[in-house]
Design a protein around this motif. Structure first.
Motif, PDB file in Angstrom:
ATOM      1  N   ARG A  91       0.911  -1.166  -0.079  1.00  0.00           N
ATOM      2  CA  ARG A  91      -0.057  -0.067  -0.025  1.00  0.00           C
ATOM      3  C   ARG A  91       0.803   1.355  -0.099  1.00  0.00           C
ATOM      4  NH1 ARG A  91      -5.330  -0.949   1.644  1.00  0.00           N
ATOM      5  NH2 ARG A  91      -5.961  -2.524  -0.021  1.00  0.00           N
ATOM      6  N   VAL A  92       2.165   0.967   0.074  1.00  0.00           N
ATOM      7  CA  VAL A  92       3.023   2.403   0.179  1.00  0.00           C
ATOM      8  C   VAL A  92       3.047   2.975  -0.972  1.00  0.00           C
ATOM      9  CG1 VAL A  92       5.561   3.198   0.191  1.00  0.00           C
ATOM     10  CG2 VAL A  92       4.683   1.639   1.989  1.00  0.00           C
ATOM     11  N   ARG A  93       2.969   2.310  -2.286  1.00  0.00           N
ATOM     12  CA  ARG A  93       3.188   2.800  -3.862  1.00  0.00           C
ATOM     13  C   ARG A  93       1.640   3.412  -3.867  1.00  0.00           C
ATOM     14  NH1 ARG A  93       2.746  -1.464  -8.114  1.00  0.00           N
ATOM     15  NH2 ARG A  93       3.679   0.320  -9.249  1.00  0.00           N
ATOM     16  N   VAL A  94       0.496   2.829  -3.318  1.00  0.00           N
ATOM     17  CA  VAL A  94      -0.906   3.231  -3.425  1.00  0.00           C
ATOM     18  C   VAL A  94      -0.872   4.813  -2.920  1.00  0.00           C
ATOM     19  CG1 VAL A  94      -3.023   2.990  -3.151  1.00  0.00           C
ATOM     20  CG2 VAL A  94      -1.501   1.295  -3.648  1.00  0.00           C
ATOM     21  N   LEU A  95      -0.245   4.924  -1.755  1.00  0.00           N
ATOM     22  CA  LEU A  95      -0.185   6.368  -0.975  1.00  0.00           C
ATOM     23  C   LEU A  95       0.437   7.287  -1.897  1.00  0.00           C
ATOM     24  CD1 LEU A  95      -0.027   5.073   2.841  1.00  0.00           C
ATOM     25  CD2 LEU A  95      -2.201   6.062   1.564  1.00  0.00           C
ATOM     26  N   ALA A  96       1.570   6.772  -2.254  1.00  0.00           N
ATOM     27  CA  ALA A  96       2.361   7.618  -3.149  1.00  0.00           C
ATOM     28  C   ALA A  96       1.823   7.987  -4.520  1.00  0.00           C
ATOM     29  CB  ALA A  96       3.683   7.043  -3.549  1.00  0.00           C
ATOM     30  N   LEU A  98      -1.652   8.277  -5.096  1.00  0.00           N
ATOM     31  CA  LEU A  98      -2.623   9.408  -4.465  1.00  0.00           C
ATOM     32  C   LEU A  98      -2.136  10.711  -4.238  1.00  0.00           C
ATOM     33  CD1 LEU A  98      -5.669   9.687  -3.765  1.00  0.00           C
ATOM     34  CD2 LEU A  98      -5.001   8.978  -1.611  1.00  0.00           C
ATOM     35  N   ALA A  99      -1.125  10.823  -3.501  1.00  0.00           N
ATOM     36  CA  ALA A  99      -0.422  11.976  -3.406  1.00  0.00           C
ATOM     37  C   ALA A  99       0.026  12.601  -4.832  1.00  0.00           C
ATOM     38  CB  ALA A  99       0.647  11.905  -2.198  1.00  0.00           C
ATOM     39  N   SER A 213      -6.173   4.790  -7.052  1.00  0.00           N
ATOM     40  CA  SER A 213      -5.687   4.827  -5.584  1.00  0.00           C
ATOM     41  C   SER A 213      -6.832   4.775  -4.519  1.00  0.00           C
ATOM     42  CB  SER A 213      -4.866   5.963  -5.513  1.00  0.00           C
ATOM     43  OG  SER A 213      -3.654   5.949  -6.235  1.00  0.00           O
ATOM     44  N   LEU A 217      -7.668   2.043  -1.765  1.00  0.00           N
ATOM     45  CA  LEU A 217      -7.758   2.371  -0.356  1.00  0.00           C
ATOM     46  C   LEU A 217      -9.221   2.054   0.085  1.00  0.00           C
ATOM     47  CD1 LEU A 217      -5.206   5.570  -0.484  1.00  0.00           C
ATOM     48  CD2 LEU A 217      -4.986   3.321   0.304  1.00  0.00           C
TER      49      LEU A 217
END
Length: 305
Positions: A91-96, A98-99, A213, A217
């Motif tokens: 999920r780290v790359r998903v948050l990245a 989204l940002a 993303s 999430l």
């Protein structure tokens, strides 16, 4: 099956992505090229007064971010899950993403506002420097496309990176055409008009990042997977009497997880159902990780979650 429910699970634990050192090197090189040129392009746009170059540098930044996410995917695939993060760090790359997408949408708003101002009051554009920077960009994108094209075609990360670079290449061709047009006609409106077109490309990339993303999430059902249809298909499998409580969600970009409850027919072996259901979901929807719970016949209510 009286008393406690008879439960069985079918798991396919291969959730990692294929990691190829040569492909990772290719993406790393293209990322360095793209990031460096995005900075040069932004500086060149500021110096020449070209909003189109600044807009295209934003497009390059979006693609550099996509390349960075591809690199993160390779590294994440190597990190094992632990007792706290049982699915690892997907999920780290998903948050990245989204940002990154949200930031790019803000950039598009600024580009559109500035383009309107310049259409109403055109400013001077130095077509010579604009052309020089655009030509350099074309060469950088051709080199990047060649590097990625020569890699492993079955690598989804590599294919996605190639598509981004090809989009950059089209943007560079457009900037070259606008610069030549300004040199030949002196029509400075070509620059803000092109910037709007490039901003449209940025919007598409940014919105895709944001929407995908958010789907991950929010644990929405992955695209192409219909829960009701999945349950109907499972009920048609040999030995299955009932199916319900189907859930499917995405861990990262390509890793899909699903759970489902089934009941066995009186003449079927309950322990034989999990691999049958798991294989069907993998073949039908490409779901690699499936948990199947077998409940007593008559106690399962479909979609009663």
């Amino acid at each position: 099956m009286a008393g406690e429910a008879d439960r069985a699970e079918a798991h396919d634990h291969d959730r990692g992505q294929s990691v190829t050192a040569a492909n990772e090197r290719r993406i790393r090189l293209v990322f360095i090229f793209t990031t460096t040129y995005a900075a040069i392009q932004a500086a060149g746009g500021w110096f020449s007064g070209s909003l189109a170059l600044i807009a295209d540098s934003g497009h390059m930044v979006s693609d550099a971010a996509a390349l960075l996410l591809a690199l993160i995917a390779y590294r994440v695939a190597r990190r094992p899950a632990d007792g706290t993060r049982t699915y690892g760090f997907h999920r780290v790359r998903v948050l990245a993403a989204l940002a990154n997408g949200a930031t790019l949408l803000l950039l598009v708003v600024w580009i559109a506002w500035e383009a309107v101002q310049r259409i109403n009051a055109p400013g001077e554009v130095l077509a010579g420097p604009m052309l020089a920077v655009a030509v350099v960009g074309l060469l950088v994108n051709v080199a990047g496309a060649y590097l990625l094209w020569s890699g492993n075609a079955s690598d989804s990360n590599l294919r996605g990176a190639l598509l981004h670079v090809l989009g950059d290449l089209v943007g560079s061709v457009g900037a070259i055409a606008a610069a030549i047009g300004i040199m030949l006609t002196g029509w400075a409106l070509l620059d803000p008009l092109l910037s709007v077109l490039v901003a449209g490309l940025v919007v598409r990339s940014a919105w895709t990042l944001v929407s995908d993303s958010l789907r991950v999430l929010l644990q929405a059902t992955p695209r192409g997977v219909d829960a009701t249809q999945a349950e109907t298909g499972i009920r048609s499998l040999p030995g299955v009497a009932e199916a319900g409580h189907f859930h499917a969600w995405t861990l990262a970009d390509e890793t899909i997880v699903a759970t489902v409850h089934v009941s066995a027919r009186p003449d079927a072996d309950p322990l034989a159902l999990p691999p049958v259901v798991s294989d069907w979901l993998k073949g039908r929807y490409g779901i690699e990780h499936v948990t199947v719970q077998v409940d007593p016949l008559g106690q399962l209510v479909s979609r009663g979650d």
